[in-house]
Design a protein around this motif. Structure first.
Motif, PDB file in Angstrom:
ATOM      1  N   LYS A   1       0.634  -1.096   0.060  1.00 49.52           N
ATOM      2  CA  LYS A   1      -0.184  -0.359  -0.097  1.00 49.52           C
ATOM      3  C   LYS A   1       0.823   1.577  -0.003  1.00 49.52           C
ATOM      4  O   LYS A   1       0.360   2.205  -0.517  1.00 49.52           O
ATOM      5  CB  LYS A   1      -1.408   0.107   1.237  1.00 49.52           C
TER       6      LYS A   1
ATOM      7  N   GLN B   1       1.988  -1.496 -11.804  1.00 49.41           N
ATOM      8  CA  GLN B   1       1.235  -2.694 -11.361  1.00 49.41           C
ATOM      9  C   GLN B   1       2.040  -3.783 -11.928  1.00 49.41           C
ATOM     10  O   GLN B   1       2.236  -4.868 -10.160  1.00 49.41           O
ATOM     11  CB  GLN B   1      -0.469  -2.675 -11.215  1.00 49.41           C
TER      12      GLN B   1
ATOM     13  N   THR C   1      -3.184   4.306 -18.815  1.00 48.85           N
ATOM     14  CA  THR C   1      -4.061   4.416 -17.627  1.00 48.85           C
ATOM     15  C   THR C   1      -5.036   5.607 -18.095  1.00 48.85           C
ATOM     16  O   THR C   1      -4.540   6.333 -19.129  1.00 48.85           O
ATOM     17  CB  THR C   1      -3.797   4.592 -16.686  1.00 48.85           C
TER      18      THR C   1
ATOM     19  N   LYS D   1       1.490   6.279  -6.969  1.00 47.68           N
ATOM     20  CA  LYS D   1      -0.092   7.239  -7.697  1.00 47.68           C
ATOM     21  C   LYS D   1       1.021   8.473  -6.894  1.00 47.68           C
ATOM     22  O   LYS D   1       0.614   9.604  -8.165  1.00 47.68           O
ATOM     23  CB  LYS D   1      -0.718   7.535  -6.373  1.00 47.68           C
TER      24      LYS D   1
ATOM     25  N   GLU E   1       1.363   1.667  -3.679  1.00 44.68           N
ATOM     26  CA  GLU E   1       1.362   1.951  -4.134  1.00 44.68           C
ATOM     27  C   GLU E   1       0.992   3.449  -4.090  1.00 44.68           C
ATOM     28  O   GLU E   1       0.994   4.610  -4.842  1.00 44.68           O
ATOM     29  CB  GLU E   1      -0.302   1.781  -4.116  1.00 44.68           C
ATOM     30  N   ASN E   2       1.028   4.053  -2.924  1.00 44.22           N
ATOM     31  CA  ASN E   2       0.829   5.665  -2.737  1.00 44.22           C
ATOM     32  C   ASN E   2       2.290   6.481  -3.456  1.00 44.22           C
ATOM     33  O   ASN E   2       1.690   7.527  -3.791  1.00 44.22           O
ATOM     34  CB  ASN E   2       0.543   6.016  -0.719  1.00 44.22           C
TER      35      ASN E   2
ATOM     36  N   ALA F   1      -7.117   0.671 -16.435  1.00 44.67           N
ATOM     37  CA  ALA F   1      -7.517   0.971 -15.944  1.00 44.67           C
ATOM     38  C   ALA F   1      -6.486   1.974 -15.397  1.00 44.67           C
ATOM     39  O   ALA F   1      -5.538   1.618 -14.551  1.00 44.67           O
ATOM     40  CB  ALA F   1      -7.984  -0.065 -14.797  1.00 44.67           C
ATOM     41  N   ASN F   2      -7.124   2.696 -14.189  1.00 45.29           N
ATOM     42  CA  ASN F   2      -5.898   3.253 -13.068  1.00 45.29           C
ATOM     43  C   ASN F   2      -5.807   2.704 -12.496  1.00 45.29           C
ATOM     44  O   ASN F   2      -3.857   2.948 -12.071  1.00 45.29           O
ATOM     45  CB  ASN F   2      -6.510   4.662 -12.172  1.00 45.29           C
ATOM     46  N   SER F   3      -6.290   1.599 -11.245  1.00 45.14           N
ATOM     47  CA  SER F   3      -5.177   0.559 -11.019  1.00 45.14           C
ATOM     48  C   SER F   3      -4.283   0.034 -12.058  1.00 45.14           C
ATOM     49  O   SER F   3      -3.455  -0.380 -10.490  1.00 45.14           O
ATOM     50  CB  SER F   3      -6.137  -0.630 -10.351  1.00 45.14           C
ATOM     51  N   TYR F   4      -3.565   0.103 -12.687  1.00 45.83           N
ATOM     52  CA  TYR F   4      -2.088  -0.700 -12.991  1.00 45.83           C
ATOM     53  C   TYR F   4      -1.571   0.525 -13.259  1.00 45.83           C
ATOM     54  O   TYR F   4      -0.559   0.377 -12.855  1.00 45.83           O
ATOM     55  CB  TYR F   4      -2.252  -0.556 -14.608  1.00 45.83           C
ATOM     56  N   LEU F   5      -1.659   1.697 -12.187  1.00 44.85           N
ATOM     57  CA  LEU F   5      -0.241   2.932 -12.026  1.00 44.85           C
ATOM     58  C   LEU F   5       0.518   4.064 -12.202  1.00 44.85           C
ATOM     59  O   LEU F   5       0.796   4.793 -11.836  1.00 44.85           O
ATOM     60  CB  LEU F   5       0.412   2.273 -10.578  1.00 44.85           C
TER      61      LEU F   5
END
Length: 188
Positions: free
Chosen positions: A91, A178, A132, A98, A94-95, A155-159
């Protein structure tokens, strides 16, 4: 010597022999009693030793079982703690990624990733490049100016990063942040 004297001598002799036999018989009886007691004590000691060994064996088994259970429980706790730690670390990473995707340096990084990905295929005419939604909004026009390739949104979840597909050739290259992050976590 008369008969009475002879009888007394004979009687004394018999008494002496009888006394010897009684003494010998008492010795034999005492010896037999001692042997029986000794045998019973040895038998009792052997039974007690067998009982002791069985108890000791049971205690060792119980001890080993308890140690095994404690070790397994400790390993489970360690694995759970490691999973929690990895989840928290993931996490955190990931932050940070981002946040990095919102910096000016990210554009250079993204174009380097796209270059690297496109170089892995010989022709791009049947390829599509996924970026993304956030990157599409910011960089779609610059990417299409530089590369003759169809773009689509992922998706933005791929970062960040990109995905290259050529369905005709069966090519799928996932060069997203990701995916890179997942591979690193799996290998460590």
């Amino acid at each position: 010597m008369n008969i009475e004297e002879k009888t007394k001598i004979f009687e004394a002799s018999c008494q002496k022999l009888l006394q010897k036999e009684i003494t010998q018989l008492n010795k034999n009886i005492d010896s037999e009693i001692e042997k029986q007691i000794k045998d019973e004590v040895e038998e009792y000691e052997q039974k007690e030793e067998v009982t002791y060994n069985k108890r000791l064996e049971k205690l060792e088994k119980d001890y080993n079982k308890q140690m095994y259970l404690m070790q397994m429980e400790s390993k489970k706790e360690i694995l759970e703690a490691k999973k929690e730690w990895q989840k928290d670390l993931k996490k955190e990473v990931e932050n940070r990624v981002k946040n990095y995707a919102n910096t000016p340096e990210y554009e250079t990084f993204l174009f380097a990733r796209i270059d690297e990905t496109i170089r892995k295929t010989t022709q791009t005419q049947n390829c599509t490049l996924g970026i993304t939604q956030q990157d599409y909004e910011k960089f779609a026009s610059k990417i299409q100016e530089k590369y003759p390739i169809k773009l689509y949104q992922i998706a933005n979840s791929y970062l960040g990063g990109c995905v290259l597909e050529d369905k005709n050739a069966g090519i799928y290259i996932d060069n997203t942040l990701q995916n890179s992050m997942e591979e690193r976590f799996e290998n460590h």
